[in-house]
Each structure stands twice: as structure tokens, then as C-alpha cells.
Enzyme design. Structure first.
Site, PDB file in Angstrom:
ATOM      1  N   GLU A   1      -5.560  -3.141  -1.751  1.00 23.23           N
ATOM      2  CA  GLU A   1      -5.865  -4.260  -1.516  1.00 23.23           C
ATOM      3  C   GLU A   1      -7.244  -5.082  -2.067  1.00 23.23           C
ATOM      4  O   GLU A   1      -7.489  -6.166  -1.647  1.00 23.23           O
ATOM      5  CB  GLU A   1      -6.604  -3.861   0.308  1.00 23.23           C
ATOM      6  CG  GLU A   1      -5.703  -3.693   1.246  1.00 23.23           C
ATOM      7  CD  GLU A   1      -5.502  -1.915   1.068  1.00 23.23           C
ATOM      8  OE1 GLU A   1      -5.412  -1.445   0.250  1.00 23.23           O
ATOM      9  OE2 GLU A   1      -5.104  -1.535   2.147  1.00 23.23           O
TER      10      GLU A   1
ATOM     11  N   TRP B   1     -20.987  16.339   9.821  1.00 22.87           N
ATOM     12  CA  TRP B   1     -19.935  15.911   8.891  1.00 22.87           C
ATOM     13  C   TRP B   1     -19.785  16.851   7.895  1.00 22.87           C
ATOM     14  O   TRP B   1     -20.895  17.460   7.531  1.00 22.87           O
ATOM     15  CB  TRP B   1     -20.273  14.398   8.483  1.00 22.87           C
ATOM     16  CG  TRP B   1     -20.089  13.264   9.391  1.00 22.87           C
ATOM     17  CD1 TRP B   1     -21.017  12.534  10.022  1.00 22.87           C
ATOM     18  CD2 TRP B   1     -18.741  12.795   9.998  1.00 22.87           C
ATOM     19  NE1 TRP B   1     -20.292  11.621  10.943  1.00 22.87           N
ATOM     20  CE2 TRP B   1     -19.264  11.946  10.792  1.00 22.87           C
ATOM     21  CE3 TRP B   1     -17.492  13.181   9.993  1.00 22.87           C
ATOM     22  CZ2 TRP B   1     -18.405  11.088  11.503  1.00 22.87           C
ATOM     23  CZ3 TRP B   1     -16.696  12.480  10.647  1.00 22.87           C
ATOM     24  CH2 TRP B   1     -16.876  11.663  11.510  1.00 22.87           C
TER      25      TRP B   1
ATOM     26  N   LYS C   1     -15.670  16.885  10.997  1.00 22.59           N
ATOM     27  CA  LYS C   1     -16.514  16.999  12.026  1.00 22.59           C
ATOM     28  C   LYS C   1     -16.477  18.297  12.713  1.00 22.59           C
ATOM     29  O   LYS C   1     -15.813  18.675  13.504  1.00 22.59           O
ATOM     30  CB  LYS C   1     -16.496  15.779  13.148  1.00 22.59           C
ATOM     31  CG  LYS C   1     -17.775  15.520  13.540  1.00 22.59           C
ATOM     32  CD  LYS C   1     -18.068  14.123  14.320  1.00 22.59           C
ATOM     33  CE  LYS C   1     -19.299  13.656  14.484  1.00 22.59           C
ATOM     34  NZ  LYS C   1     -19.480  12.607  15.162  1.00 22.59           N
TER      35      LYS C   1
ATOM     36  N   THR D   1       0.961  -1.332  -0.082  1.00 18.80           N
ATOM     37  CA  THR D   1      -0.015   0.242   0.011  1.00 18.80           C
ATOM     38  C   THR D   1       0.937   1.242   0.175  1.00 18.80           C
ATOM     39  O   THR D   1       2.046   1.116   0.460  1.00 18.80           O
ATOM     40  CB  THR D   1      -0.925  -0.030   1.006  1.00 18.80           C
ATOM     41  OG1 THR D   1      -0.197   0.111   2.321  1.00 18.80           O
ATOM     42  CG2 THR D   1      -1.669  -1.161   1.290  1.00 18.80           C
TER      43      THR D   1
END
Ligand code: AMP
Length: 547
Positions: free
Chosen positions: A331, A445, A440, A185
Site C-alpha cells: 500500500e 502486551w 496480550k 497485497t
């Protein structure tokens, strides 16, 4: 009762055997770092890859399961290794050359690579890494001897090895569940982690992305592989193109927009893959220098980050080339979804269609995606309820390489992606953010991606990146870092009013900072971690505030 069909291994060997049997004359064209072109046919690639598999076993002592790394651009020898290494029973581990020296050394040490194949033009870079390695992998330069001066010891040459080699009679046949590839990754969220692809996962991923609803690749196509082979196996293109009989064009380091346009026109490429930054660059270059003839691309494939709708629209309106967005992760091999319209969308107004196409899309056949709310329930497919996307399927990671324990997002029936958003009634997934990037504010949000996409639609905004900054009253507030076109700054008040139509007042950034450039990760994504760091040490420039 069990079915009574043959057990036939799905492997990279069967892909190349098929390509050689059915499409032997198809071409593979490389534009090499020195600007020279190299051309040969699938059958030549097959013969050299099979010889190299013999070298790996007989001369370099490779055993089943050994990791054999590559440190190279997209070019023909690198492609041969994609088949030679698994064909020798080993695991092909392309290393991302754009990572930091420390990360590269960490990855090589973690993988315990036995051999590393290095592009001749990357030898100087590799010299900085060599002293940090724990072991002493055999280094092979992708060239003939004598090539150049280097402080590296013990170097041998790819072309010399091939000249001396005997032809291998048969590939090493692996169980389809054996590993054939390894990608780490990119480390946007901590130490790089290894994802070990199997023959079976690689085969099924290629088969799925080849289909018309997905990338729609066939023997009619000539694909330009802009996504580097060192980034998630170039999205599986080296496998899908051989399977489909699509010709391949490999641009090595010639990734500047003008070079890419030139390659597309000269070679008449019909399809190409790349991250949004590539396509934004190509769009700007086309605008500056409109081509005499329409580009030969039937469409371009874009993924890795969200593609701004405004650029997708402009590329199609101005140059007649539609973009097709896909989503995935290291992934997930990497592809999980693709965004194409379905027939019942054809009568919708163009703007509505664009909105659908700029979503991340529907699941590829073979994988399943759900969105899970903070309360742990599966979100309804209503296009409104937000949750974290979880995915499962035969090419989705189960465990990270050499991690005994599961790492939070692995090890269960579903893999937790860390991306959040909605799925609509037609099954189109839309990412509103990565979990850590959600802002937030006052208990509500805010999506930084939605703000970024809206900001880049302003004609004076070249690039935008929105990060969360601490705020005494609201806990967090969004901060917009902006690269302005031609350095012409737009007042904060104008940007706020430009955004105000699409957002609630609390969602609008209070602060706008003009920056010369936005730091990028090794794979060209906005590096929010670095921006947050620069902000925390007061090195992001003056804030202009407008309330
Ligand atoms: P990587 O493993 O480096 O390829 O990064 C995977 C991550 O990139 C995903 O989890 C997403 O956050 C992001 N990503 C990939 N494709 C897209 C896309 N089409 N739109 C938005 N984000 C994307």
C-alpha cells in the site's frame, strides 16, 4: 497566487525517455531460467518497449485503463513490459506467481486482466489457473514460436509480435494521476486487495528512494534485483535504476544463495535488494564456502520483515557488507522508511549503532508517519510509547481497487498500517509487531517479533516464529516454534535462560516446539496464520514445557 511553472507530467514515459536520452549505453543483464545470459543496453530496451506499446494498441486492442498482467520472473522482456504497458495507456499488473492457484485466479478475475504475458517456464503452472478464469484473456508467451507443448489455447508469442510490429511514433501520454501499475497485497490478512499506483506516485517514489539518504542509487551502480518484479514492482527498482542510470541485473529464477553470490561476483553488482530470508541464506552460504575475493556489494538493502540484528552484525563482521533496512507495504509503493545512521550517531559504540540500524528507520522525503495510541492520541516521539503507525504521502494508497467502500485502514487523511511500535526522538520508527500479532497476556502486551529476533541470536536456532496460543489463566501465551541448526535441539530451560536477560519473566514463552520448517507466505514471510491453524488442529508436534 499560483506558481507559474510548467505542467509537465510525471510519468513512466518520462522516466524511460530520460534513461534513453542520458544513459543509452547502460546495460541490462538477465540470467534466464535456462542459465543463458542476455545482455543489451537501455537504448535497446527502449526501442523494444516502444514497439511493444505499438503491438498492445494496434494488434491487441488495448485501450486506456485496461489491465494487462504479467506472470513472469525478473528478466528483460518483463522489464520492457513495465514501460510498454503504461506507455500504451494501460495498467501493468504483475501477478505474484507464488500465491495459491485460487488466489491467483481470484486476482485475475478481480482485475479483469485483458492480456496476460507469461514466462515460458511458468506455462505449466498457468495451465492450472486457466480453467478457473471467468474471462478469456489473450495469453502471450515471453518467447518466440514454436516454443513448447501446452494445453492452453490461443497462445501467441512475444518475439513474433515484436518482429511483425511497426515502431510506435509516440507513447500514449497519460495524465500523471492516471493509473500505471497494479499490485495486490499478499493476503496475509484476508483476501488480496488491489493497490492502483499512478504515474505520479511511481515517479515520486522512484525519485525519493534514489536519494543518498535513502537507497543512494546512481549511475555508478549496478543493481541486482532480487525482489521479484511480481512483488510490489520489485520495490520500484525498474524505475529508479533507469532514472539513476544504474545498470540492472535480473536473476529470473536463480534465487538460491549460491547462484546469487555467483551473479554478484561475476557481474560486480554494487547493490541488491531482498527480504531477510534471502540475506540469511546468502550469509550461511558465504560461511560454508567463503569467497576468495570480497563481495563487490557496497551494501545490501533489506526489508519486508524485520532483519535480525545478529545476522546484520555477522554479515558485516565476517564479510564486510553492511545491510540497510527499509520498511514498507504494498500500500506504500512500497517504501516508507529507511534506516541509516546520521552523523551524530558516528561516535556511538558499534552495538548502539547496530540497534539504530536494525530499527525500520526514518521517513523518506515525501511521506509523513505518526504513531497513534489505543486511546487515539498521537504518541510522543520518545522511543517508548507504543501505537499504530499511520502514514500519508503522494505514493500511499487512498482506496483499494474496486472497493467502493473504504476498508477500515483507507479513505481517511492517514493510512493505518496495522504495524505497531515506537518512534524515537531522532524520528526512527521501530516496529514491535503487526497489530494482530501482538500477544496480550494477563493484560500486558508481548512482542512476538522481539522474541523471534532474540531467539535467532542463539547459535543453535536457525529460525524462530512466535505465535499466541489460548491460555485459560492469562488469556494468551506465546509459543515459540523453532527450527534448530543441524536438528540439534536445545532444551527449553536453556532457551528461557538465554532470553531472560532481555525480557520480563511474563514475556518469556513457556512452550517451545521443534519444527522441521516454518511455513512461509508467498513472499517469504513467516506464515503465522498457518502456524496458528496447525496448532489449533494439533499438528505442531509435542510441546516441551518449562516453567
Ligand atoms: P507487504 O504488503 O506484503 O509488503 O507487507 C507489508 C508488511 O510487511 C508491513 O506492514 C510490515 O508488517 C512488514 N514489513 C515490511 N518491512 C518490514 C521491516 N523492515 N521490518 C518489519 N516488518 C516489515
Amino acid at each position: 497566487m499560483k506558481g507559474q511553472m510548467m505542467q509537465y507530467a510525471l510519468s513512466t514515459n518520462s522516466i524511460i525517455e530520460y534513461g534513453n536520452r542520458v544513459f543509452p549505453r547502460k546495460e541490462i543483464i538477465s540470467k534466464l531460467p535456462d542459465g543463458c545470459w542476455h545482455r543489451y543496453r537501455f537504448t535497446d530496451m527502449y526501442a523494444r518497449a516502444k514497439k511493444m506499446a505499438g503491438v498492445l494498441i494496434n494488434r491487441l486492442g488495448v485501450h486506456r485503463g485496461d489491465r494487462v498482467a504479467t506472470f513472469a520472473w525478473n528478466q528483460y522482456q518483463h522489464l520492457e513490459l513495465y514501460y510498454a504497458i503504461p506507455g500504451a495507456g494501460a495498467i501493468c499488473h504483475p501477478i505474484n506467481i507464488r500465491l495459491s492457484i485460487d488466489q491467483i485466479a481470484y486476482i485475475i478475475n478481480h482485475a479483469e486482466d485483458k492480456i496476460i504475458f507469461i514466462d515460458a517456464t511458468l506455462i505449466k503452472l498457468f495451465e492450472q489457473i486457466a480453467s478457473r478464469l471467468n474471462g478469456t484473456p489473450q495469453l502471450v508467451v515471453l518467447a518466440a514460436s514454436p516454443a513448447f507443448e501446452t494445453s492452453l489455447k490461443n497462445i501467441i508469442h512475444y518475439e513474433d509480435l515484436l518482429t511483425e510490429a511497426e515502431v510506435l511514433d509516440e507513447w500514449i501520454e497519460s495524465d500523471e494521476n492516471d493509473a500505471c501499475g497494479l499490485s495486490y497485497t499478499s493476503g496475509t490478512t484476508g483476501e488480496p486487495k488491489g493497490v492502483l499506483y499512478s504515474h505520479r506516485s511511481t515517479y515520486l517514489h522512484a525519485l525519493s528512494i534514489m536519494t543518498p539518504n535513502a537507497f543512494n542509487i546512481s549511475c555508478q551502480d549496478k543493481a541486482l534485483l532480487i525482489v521479484p518484479q511480481f512483488h510490489v514492482m520489485a520495490w520500484g527498482f525498474p524505475f529508479v535504476c533507469v532514472m539513476a542510470g544504474a545498470e540492472m541485473v535480473l536473476p529470473s529464477c536463480h534465487l538460491q544463495p549460491e547462484s546469487l553470490i555467483d551473479i554478484i561476483q561475476k557481474e560486480k553488482c554494487t547493490i541488491a535488494n531482498g527480504v531477510p530470508a534471502i540475506w540469511m541464506g546468502v550469509y550461511e552460504a558465504l560461511k560454508k564456502n567463503p569467497p576468495n575475493e570480497k563481495l563487490t556489494l557496497k551494501e545490501y538493502l533489506v526489508g519486508g520483515s524485520a532483519m535480525p540484528m545478529s545476522i546484520m552484525d555477522a554479515m558485516e563482521q565476517d564479510f564486510g557488507i553492511p545491510g540497510v533496512q527499509a520498511w514498507g507495504m504494498t500500500e506504500t509503493s512500497p517504501l516508507g522508511t529507511i534506516s541509516r545512521l546520521q552523523p551524530h550517531h558516528y561516535d556511538l559504540p558499534r552495538q548502539e549503532q547496530l540497534k539504530i540500524r536494525s530499527k525500520q528507520g526514518i521517513e523518506l522525503p515525501g511521506v509523513e508517519i505518526r504513531s497513534v495510541t489505543e486511546e487515539g492520541t498521537t504518541a510522543p516521539r520518545d522511543g517508548e510509547t507504543t501505537g499504530e503507525f499511520e502514514i500519508k504521502g503522494p505514493w500511499i494508497v487512498d482506496k483499494y481497487f474496486r472497493c467502493d467502500h473504504t476498508q477500515g485502514n483507507t479513505g481517511g487523511e492517514w493510512f493505518k498500517t496495522g504495524d505497531t511500535g515506537t518512534i524515537d526522538k531522532d524520528g526512527y520508527m521501530m516496529i514491535t509487531d503487526r497489530k494482530k500479532d501482538l500477544i496480550k497476556s494477563g493484560g500486558e502486551w508481548i512482542s512476538s517479533i522481539a522474541l523471534e529476533l532474540a531467539l535467532v541470536a542463539h547459535p543453535q536456532v536457525k529460525e524462530a516464529c512466535v505465535i499466541a496460543i489460548p491460555d485459560d489463566r492469562w488469556s494468551e501465551r506465546p509459543l515459540a516454534c523453532i527450527v534448530f541448526t543441524d536438528d540439534t535441539e536445545v532444551p527449553a530451560a536453556e532457551l528461557r535462560s538465554f532470553l531472560s536477560g532481555g525480557f520480563a519473566a511474563y514475556q518469556l514463552p513457556d512452550h517451545y516446539i521443534s519444527v522441521k520448517q516454518i511455513p512461509k507466505t508467498s513472499v517469504g514471510k513467516l506464515d503465522k496464520k498457518e502456524l496458528r491453524r496447525l496448532y489449533s488442529i494439533g499438528q505442531l508436534g509435542e510441546r516441551s514445557r518449562d516453567k
